[in-house]
Design an enzyme around this catalytic site. Structure first.
Site, mmCIF file in Angstrom:
data_model
loop_
_atom_site.group_PDB
_atom_site.id
_atom_site.type_symbol
_atom_site.label_atom_id
_atom_site.label_comp_id
_atom_site.label_asym_id
_atom_site.label_seq_id
_atom_site.Cartn_x
_atom_site.Cartn_y
_atom_site.Cartn_z
ATOM 1 N N ASP A 128 0.802 -0.934 -0.093
ATOM 2 C CA ASP A 128 -0.237 0.363 0.194
ATOM 3 C C ASP A 128 0.907 1.148 0.382
ATOM 4 O O ASP A 128 1.701 1.128 0.485
ATOM 5 C CB ASP A 128 -0.822 0.004 1.127
ATOM 6 C CG ASP A 128 -1.873 -1.135 0.858
ATOM 7 O OD1 ASP A 128 -1.915 -2.224 0.253
ATOM 8 O OD2 ASP A 128 -2.502 -0.822 2.516
ATOM 9 N N HIS B 86 5.030 -7.502 -0.437
ATOM 10 C CA HIS B 86 5.271 -8.706 -0.767
ATOM 11 C C HIS B 86 5.008 -8.208 -2.059
ATOM 12 O O HIS B 86 6.346 -7.006 -2.676
ATOM 13 C CB HIS B 86 3.292 -9.289 -1.101
ATOM 14 C CG HIS B 86 2.786 -9.121 0.454
ATOM 15 N ND1 HIS B 86 2.208 -9.700 0.801
ATOM 16 C CD2 HIS B 86 1.892 -7.756 0.500
ATOM 17 C CE1 HIS B 86 1.843 -9.275 1.733
ATOM 18 N NE2 HIS B 86 1.464 -8.168 2.133
ATOM 19 N N SER C 73 7.507 4.124 5.652
ATOM 20 C CA SER C 73 9.127 4.747 4.375
ATOM 21 C C SER C 73 8.555 4.686 3.154
ATOM 22 O O SER C 73 7.326 5.048 2.734
ATOM 23 C CB SER C 73 9.660 3.713 5.262
ATOM 24 O OG SER C 73 11.405 4.234 4.786
#
Length: 288
Positions: free
Chosen positions: A98, A154, A255
């Protein structure tokens, strides 16, 4: 005006924001936050999450768990199963996390940029000539995770992880205000360079970049957490096959991840600077 509105108004002022998030002892504050976030106390955890909500749009409705034992447990939360399906097209490189989409585009020879007019080089970012050559004139996209987002990332495609290089550094904030003021910020901050090879043969490199409060990165492929206390080898050879959507690890706050591909890829129509993207949604597509 609400307390949350007042805080938002103050932190939107560039000088105030930069002062609060950068003109402080960044390393010491980051170490303290790493310690504090792992305190397992119900009252401390609840108070910390309540404070966090004041400063962000934190939404825990997608979290797999309904209760957390520490602030760190909340930071690194898993999501309910099935909420982030990955685009099944083998030509698509999906977003690994995200994020808010930042600077992206074609790499001009070996130059890319953190914002328009603020360039940095692949060599400064990656540190190795051979890896620079793999991405000369390629494509790059910057993905910024805010503090309230899902912090796990991922595999954006089926690939083999060949090597991880940990580069120690600073912990500047990576928000747009700091990117305008700190030259070559991504090349100064602590980061990991994850070298991979797609099943079709092309190189794809992921560069998770740490920031203030976030100088800690967990990577499953080497089964360890990388941070300022990391000792021993900074280069970790790997031979790990992963499938698109497999969890690679997590940040311990928000981050940035920089994604690098060769030039045989084009950006998906949904990729626009400032747009929000979810893990699994299309990011780039292989031409041909």
């Amino acid at each position: 005006m609400t307390v949350k509105g007042l805080i938002a108004a103050l932190t939107e002022q560039e000088n105030v924001n930069f002062l609060l998030t950068n003109r402080i002892p960044r390393a010491a504050v980051t170490r303290f936050m790493g310690w504090f976030s792992k305190i397992e106390n119900r009252i401390v955890c609840a108070a910390s999450i309540a404070c966090w909500r004041l400063f962000s749009d934190l939404d825990l409705s997608e979290a797999k768990k309904t209760g957390f034992k520490s602030l760190h447990d909340c930071f690194t939360r898993e999501l309910k199963d099935g909420l982030r399906p990955f685009d099944p097209d083998p030509r698509v490189v999906a977003s690994p996390s995200d994020a808010i989409i930042g600077a992206h585009g074609a790499i001009e020879d070996t130059e890319l940029f953190q914002i328009k007019g603020a360039n940095y080089s692949l060599k400064d970012l990656l540190g190795e000539d051979e890896l620079v050559e793999r991405h000369r004139n390629g494509r790059f996209v910057t993905l910024r995770l805010t503090s309230s987002m899902y912090h796990r990332f991922h595999a954006p495609a089926d690939f083999n992880i060949e090597r991880v290089t940990f580069i120690s550094g600073d912990t500047w904030n990576v928000n747009p205000i700091a990117l305008k003021r700190v030259e070559k910020l991504f090349c100064k901050n602590e980061r990991a360079v994850i070298e991979t090879r797609l099943v079709s043969g092309e190189a794809l490199t992921l560069v998770p970049v740490a920031a203030i409060l976030v100088a800690s990165l967990r990577l499953h492929c080497i089964d360890r957490t990388l941070n300022a206390q990391t000792r021993g080898a900074s280069v970790f050879p790997c031979d790990v096959q992963v499938h698109k959507g497999d969890e690679l690890g997590w940040f311990e706050h928000g981050s940035t991840i920089i994604v690098l591909t060769p030039d045989r890829f084009e950006f998906s129509p949904n990729v626009r600077e400032g747009a929000r993207i979810k893990a699994g949604q299309p990011l780039l597509r292989k031409l041909g």
